[in-house]
Design a protein around this motif. Sequence first.
Motif, PDB file in Angstrom:
ATOM      1  N   ALA A  66       0.836  -1.196   0.000  1.00  0.00           N
ATOM      2  CA  ALA A  66       0.000   0.000   0.000  1.00  0.00           C
ATOM      3  C   ALA A  66       0.876   1.252   0.000  1.00  0.00           C
ATOM      4  O   ALA A  66       0.602   2.210  -0.736  1.00  0.00           O
ATOM      5  N   GLU A  67       1.920   1.259   0.788  1.00  0.00           N
ATOM      6  CA  GLU A  67       2.823   2.408   0.839  1.00  0.00           C
ATOM      7  C   GLU A  67       3.559   2.574  -0.491  1.00  0.00           C
ATOM      8  O   GLU A  67       3.743   3.696  -0.970  1.00  0.00           O
ATOM      9  N   ARG A  68       3.956   1.458  -1.102  1.00  0.00           N
ATOM     10  CA  ARG A  68       4.602   1.527  -2.419  1.00  0.00           C
ATOM     11  C   ARG A  68       3.640   2.109  -3.455  1.00  0.00           C
ATOM     12  O   ARG A  68       4.039   2.909  -4.302  1.00  0.00           O
ATOM     13  N   TYR A  69       2.372   1.718  -3.377  1.00  0.00           N
ATOM     14  CA  TYR A  69       1.376   2.223  -4.328  1.00  0.00           C
ATOM     15  C   TYR A  69       1.115   3.715  -4.107  1.00  0.00           C
ATOM     16  O   TYR A  69       1.036   4.480  -5.058  1.00  0.00           O
ATOM     17  N   ARG A  70       1.025   4.127  -2.846  1.00  0.00           N
ATOM     18  CA  ARG A  70       0.853   5.556  -2.558  1.00  0.00           C
ATOM     19  C   ARG A  70       2.018   6.365  -3.137  1.00  0.00           C
ATOM     20  O   ARG A  70       1.819   7.425  -3.730  1.00  0.00           O
ATOM     21  N   ALA A  71       3.229   5.853  -2.957  1.00  0.00           N
ATOM     22  CA  ALA A  71       4.409   6.538  -3.502  1.00  0.00           C
ATOM     23  C   ALA A  71       4.328   6.600  -5.019  1.00  0.00           C
ATOM     24  O   ALA A  71       4.637   7.640  -5.628  1.00  0.00           O
ATOM     25  N   GLN A  72       3.889   5.513  -5.654  1.00  0.00           N
ATOM     26  CA  GLN A  72       3.734   5.498  -7.111  1.00  0.00           C
ATOM     27  C   GLN A  72       2.716   6.546  -7.546  1.00  0.00           C
ATOM     28  O   GLN A  72       2.943   7.283  -8.512  1.00  0.00           O
ATOM     29  N   LEU A  73       1.602   6.627  -6.827  1.00  0.00           N
ATOM     30  CA  LEU A  73       0.547   7.584  -7.183  1.00  0.00           C
ATOM     31  C   LEU A  73       1.037   9.028  -7.092  1.00  0.00           C
ATOM     32  O   LEU A  73       0.648   9.862  -7.906  1.00  0.00           O
ATOM     33  N   HIS A  74       1.868   9.316  -6.122  1.00  0.00           N
ATOM     34  CA  HIS A  74       2.326  10.694  -5.918  1.00  0.00           C
ATOM     35  C   HIS A  74       3.584  11.027  -6.710  1.00  0.00           C
ATOM     36  O   HIS A  74       3.960  12.199  -6.798  1.00  0.00           O
ATOM     37  N   ASN A  75       4.219  10.017  -7.299  1.00  0.00           N
ATOM     38  CA  ASN A  75       5.441  10.266  -8.068  1.00  0.00           C
ATOM     39  C   ASN A  75       5.218   9.980  -9.548  1.00  0.00           C
ATOM     40  O   ASN A  75       4.788  10.853 -10.281  1.00  0.00           O
ATOM     41  N   GLU A  76       5.475   8.736  -9.983  1.00  0.00           N
ATOM     42  CA  GLU A  76       5.395   8.451 -11.416  1.00  0.00           C
ATOM     43  C   GLU A  76       3.977   8.481 -11.992  1.00  0.00           C
ATOM     44  O   GLU A  76       3.808   8.655 -13.198  1.00  0.00           O
ATOM     45  N   SER A  77       2.945   8.347 -11.167  1.00  0.00           N
ATOM     46  CA  SER A  77       1.562   8.411 -11.658  1.00  0.00           C
ATOM     47  C   SER A  77       0.858   9.716 -11.264  1.00  0.00           C
ATOM     48  O   SER A  77      -0.363   9.797 -11.334  1.00  0.00           O
ATOM     49  N   ALA A  78       1.613  10.716 -10.882  1.00  0.00           N
ATOM     50  CA  ALA A  78       1.014  11.970 -10.400  1.00  0.00           C
ATOM     51  C   ALA A  78       0.135  12.640 -11.455  1.00  0.00           C
ATOM     52  O   ALA A  78      -0.944  13.141 -11.138  1.00  0.00           O
ATOM     53  N   GLU A  79       0.570  12.635 -12.711  1.00  0.00           N
ATOM     54  CA  GLU A  79      -0.237  13.240 -13.771  1.00  0.00           C
ATOM     55  C   GLU A  79      -1.536  12.473 -13.972  1.00  0.00           C
ATOM     56  O   GLU A  79      -2.602  13.073 -14.155  1.00  0.00           O
ATOM     57  N   ALA A  80      -1.457  11.141 -13.950  1.00  0.00           N
ATOM     58  CA  ALA A  80      -2.653  10.313 -14.108  1.00  0.00           C
ATOM     59  C   ALA A  80      -3.599  10.511 -12.928  1.00  0.00           C
ATOM     60  O   ALA A  80      -4.820  10.561 -13.104  1.00  0.00           O
ATOM     61  N   LEU A  81      -3.040  10.657 -11.723  1.00  0.00           N
ATOM     62  CA  LEU A  81      -3.860  10.900 -10.542  1.00  0.00           C
ATOM     63  C   LEU A  81      -4.589  12.234 -10.669  1.00  0.00           C
ATOM     64  O   LEU A  81      -5.795  12.318 -10.422  1.00  0.00           O
ATOM     65  N   GLN A  82      -3.882  13.275 -11.094  1.00  0.00           N
ATOM     66  CA  GLN A  82      -4.515  14.588 -11.246  1.00  0.00           C
ATOM     67  C   GLN A  82      -5.574  14.562 -12.339  1.00  0.00           C
ATOM     68  O   GLN A  82      -6.651  15.155 -12.185  1.00  0.00           O
ATOM     69  N   ALA A  83      -5.316  13.856 -13.424  1.00  0.00           N
ATOM     70  CA  ALA A  83      -6.302  13.741 -14.502  1.00  0.00           C
ATOM     71  C   ALA A  83      -7.556  13.034 -13.999  1.00  0.00           C
ATOM     72  O   ALA A  83      -8.679  13.421 -14.339  1.00  0.00           O
ATOM     73  N   LEU A  84      -7.371  12.011 -13.163  1.00  0.00           N
ATOM     74  CA  LEU A  84      -8.518  11.303 -12.601  1.00  0.00           C
ATOM     75  C   LEU A  84      -9.297  12.211 -11.659  1.00  0.00           C
ATOM     76  O   LEU A  84     -10.538  12.255 -11.712  1.00  0.00           O
ATOM     77  N   VAL A  85      -8.618  12.949 -10.820  1.00  0.00           N
ATOM     78  CA  VAL A  85      -9.280  13.892  -9.910  1.00  0.00           C
ATOM     79  C   VAL A  85     -10.085  14.906 -10.713  1.00  0.00           C
ATOM     80  O   VAL A  85     -11.248  15.185 -10.393  1.00  0.00           O
ATOM     81  N   ASP A  86      -9.495  15.431 -11.766  1.00  0.00           N
ATOM     82  CA  ASP A  86     -10.195  16.407 -12.612  1.00  0.00           C
ATOM     83  C   ASP A  86     -11.447  15.797 -13.228  1.00  0.00           C
ATOM     84  O   ASP A  86     -12.487  16.449 -13.307  1.00  0.00           O
ATOM     85  N   GLU A  87     -11.355  14.546 -13.665  1.00  0.00           N
ATOM     86  CA  GLU A  87     -12.496  13.863 -14.284  1.00  0.00           C
ATOM     87  C   GLU A  87     -13.607  13.581 -13.275  1.00  0.00           C
ATOM     88  O   GLU A  87     -14.788  13.640 -13.598  1.00  0.00           O
ATOM     89  N   LEU A  88     -13.238  13.275 -12.041  1.00  0.00           N
ATOM     90  CA  LEU A  88     -14.222  12.871 -11.041  1.00  0.00           C
ATOM     91  C   LEU A  88     -14.853  14.036 -10.289  1.00  0.00           C
ATOM     92  O   LEU A  88     -15.947  13.882  -9.740  1.00  0.00           O
ATOM     93  N   ASN A  89     -14.181  15.165 -10.248  1.00  0.00           N
ATOM     94  CA  ASN A  89     -14.721  16.324  -9.525  1.00  0.00           C
ATOM     95  C   ASN A  89     -16.115  16.675 -10.024  1.00  0.00           C
ATOM     96  O   ASN A  89     -16.351  16.732 -11.222  1.00  0.00           O
ATOM     97  N   GLY A  90     -17.012  16.892  -9.088  1.00  0.00           N
ATOM     98  CA  GLY A  90     -18.374  17.279  -9.422  1.00  0.00           C
ATOM     99  C   GLY A  90     -19.333  16.128  -9.633  1.00  0.00           C
ATOM    100  O   GLY A  90     -20.531  16.342  -9.786  1.00  0.00           O
ATOM    101  N   ARG A  91     -18.839  14.915  -9.642  1.00  0.00           N
ATOM    102  CA  ARG A  91     -19.728  13.756  -9.812  1.00  0.00           C
ATOM    103  C   ARG A  91     -20.237  13.347  -8.432  1.00  0.00           C
ATOM    104  O   ARG A  91     -19.450  13.202  -7.503  1.00  0.00           O
ATOM    105  N   PRO A  92     -21.550  13.135  -8.284  1.00  0.00           N
ATOM    106  CA  PRO A  92     -22.084  12.827  -6.954  1.00  0.00           C
ATOM    107  C   PRO A  92     -21.677  11.455  -6.421  1.00  0.00           C
ATOM    108  O   PRO A  92     -21.412  11.298  -5.238  1.00  0.00           O
ATOM    109  N   VAL A  93     -21.606  10.458  -7.304  1.00  0.00           N
ATOM    110  CA  VAL A  93     -21.239   9.101  -6.881  1.00  0.00           C
ATOM    111  C   VAL A  93     -20.247   8.528  -7.885  1.00  0.00           C
ATOM    112  O   VAL A  93     -20.476   8.567  -9.096  1.00  0.00           O
ATOM    113  N   VAL A  94     -19.139   8.009  -7.369  1.00  0.00           N
ATOM    114  CA  VAL A  94     -18.124   7.366  -8.197  1.00  0.00           C
ATOM    115  C   VAL A  94     -17.838   6.006  -7.578  1.00  0.00           C
ATOM    116  O   VAL A  94     -17.677   5.880  -6.362  1.00  0.00           O
TER     117      VAL A  94
END
Length: 120
Positions: A66-94
């Motif tokens: 889990a810690e390795r995945y969190r590090a991946q999300l905040h480092n090499e997948s940071a752009e993908a994470l931000q793109a996902l956040v942008d896509e999900l913002n404003g949706r009532p249920v995901v």
Amino acid sequence: MELRRKRAYDTPSAEDGFRVLIDRLWPRGVSKEKAAIDLWAKDIAPSPELRHDWHAAPDADFEVNAERYRAQLHNESAEALQALVDELNGRPVVTLVYALRNTEHNHAVVLQGVLKPLLE
């Protein structure tokens, strides 16, 4: 916003809202129609190496993986994470959709925890 998790093999429902597949590989034996996926966010999934390690011992090393995945999300997948956040913002249920059998020790649990504060 309500952020849920559900296995890809469970029946989709209207209450799922916007369904996001968060696996790198499409779930075996599940048709695209049956899965009812709105977005396939494969770039947010654990790296192939981490996925292999997670499958080898899903419960024993959960916190380490889990810690390795969190590090991946905040480092090499940071752009993908931000793109996902942008896509999900404003949706009532995901609903984060994943294929693993273990519903408590998987990357969806970790991703849900990472996304929650970013979507509030």
